[in-house]
Enzyme design. Structure first.
Site, PDB file in Angstrom:
ATOM      1  N   SER A 152      -9.609 -26.032 -14.057  1.00 53.04           N
ATOM      2  CA  SER A 152     -10.331 -27.232 -13.051  1.00 53.04           C
ATOM      3  C   SER A 152     -10.385 -26.504 -11.945  1.00 53.04           C
ATOM      4  O   SER A 152      -9.621 -25.957 -11.076  1.00 53.04           O
ATOM      5  CB  SER A 152      -8.891 -28.150 -13.603  1.00 53.04           C
ATOM      6  OG  SER A 152      -8.899 -29.235 -11.971  1.00 53.04           O
ATOM      7  N   TYR A 165       0.569 -30.173 -12.289  1.00 51.23           N
ATOM      8  CA  TYR A 165      -0.842 -29.096 -12.776  1.00 51.23           C
ATOM      9  C   TYR A 165      -1.890 -28.663 -12.162  1.00 51.23           C
ATOM     10  O   TYR A 165      -2.734 -27.789 -13.056  1.00 51.23           O
ATOM     11  CB  TYR A 165      -1.689 -31.219 -13.219  1.00 51.23           C
ATOM     12  CG  TYR A 165      -3.280 -31.095 -13.205  1.00 51.23           C
ATOM     13  CD1 TYR A 165      -3.381 -30.936 -14.823  1.00 51.23           C
ATOM     14  CD2 TYR A 165      -4.716 -31.240 -12.756  1.00 51.23           C
ATOM     15  CE1 TYR A 165      -4.345 -31.340 -15.148  1.00 51.23           C
ATOM     16  CE2 TYR A 165      -5.310 -31.500 -12.967  1.00 51.23           C
ATOM     17  CZ  TYR A 165      -5.531 -30.441 -14.598  1.00 51.23           C
ATOM     18  OH  TYR A 165      -6.901 -30.831 -15.046  1.00 51.23           O
TER      19      TYR A 165
END
Length: 256
Positions: A152, A165
């Protein structure tokens, strides 16, 4: 007038055997569907077997679902055994399973932290450990062998409230780089893909407040589709075996 149809033997991934984690929805499902459309035989991996059955039925005989929880080694071991019986050796692995939770450090939500680490990092490692020997064997015999990890842009950009995250995705990116150094002498390609804002079910795990914030970002930017990520992965793994597209960032045009 005669209409010529493309033979399946000309599809770019004919003869390839693939596994895709997180195939129950979103990016994973889109990648699995695209790989199968391009000629690969695909094992669909996720916890939600009902979703896998639906996807396998839509794809057809080239795909089958395997219930697997990547956070549990015993579940991975059982799934890998089933895949070996059905597909034999796997030469294409896509780690697309992931979970994104807004877990601000000041709230010390250790359960959420653990869930993300177990899925996004340890789960990826479990699949890599299970299938790397087969990737090396496939490449040694002159075939194409690919490991694709879905990371990501959160791996290197800061989003308040998403520190853990982002840290898990940074681990995936760094892991991809390190594994590429280990596996490139064996002709195994390793690709790290970092999507920006993408339509998926990741946001459904968030609180109502966090979902509202994500929706506002989507309205302002316009997310890319999961099919866009699938298109990119399909391109990467269909290059000639001597070419490794190692690190790819894919963003909506309006996301700087």
């Amino acid at each position: 007038m005669t209409v010529l149809q493309q033979s399946t033997s000309t599809l770019p991934l004919t003869g390839r055997t693939a596994v895709v984690t997180g195939a129950a929805s979103g990016i994973g499902a889109a990648i699995a569907e695209r790989l199968a459309a391009d000629g690969a035989s695909v094992a669909l991996l996720a916890r939600r077997t009902d979703r896998l059955d639906e996807l396998a039925e839509r794809i057809g005989e080239s795909a089958f679902g395997v219930g697997m929880d990547v956070t549990q080694q015993s579940s991975v071991d059982r799934g890998v055994a089933v895949i070996g019986e059905r597909l034999g050796r796997v030469d294409l692995v896509v780690n697309a399973a992931g979970v994104m939770l807004a877990a601000p450090i000041q709230e010390a939500r250790s359960d959420d932290w653990t869930r993300m680490i177990d899925t996004n990092v340890t789960g990826v490692l479990r699949l890599i450990g299970a299938f790397t020997p087969g990737l090396i064997e496939a490449a040694a015999e002159g075939g194409t062998a690919d490991l694709v990890n879905i990371s990501s842009i959160g791996s290197h950009l800061v989003f308040p409230g998403y520190g853990v995250y982002g840290a898990t995705k940074a681990a995936v990116t760094q892991l991809s780089n390190a594994i590429r150094a280990d596996l490139s002498p064996y002709d195994v390609r390793v690709t790290n893909v970092e999507p920006g804002l993408t339509e998926s079910e990741l946001g459904t795990h968030l609180s109502e407040e966090a979902q509202t914030g994500l929706a506002g970002m989507a309205d302002a930017i316009g997310p890319i589709a999961s099919a866009d990520i699938a298109d990119l992965v399909a391109y990467v793994v269909s290059r000639r075996r001597e070419v490794n597209l190692s690190h790819l960032v894919v963003l909506p045009t309006r996301q700087a």
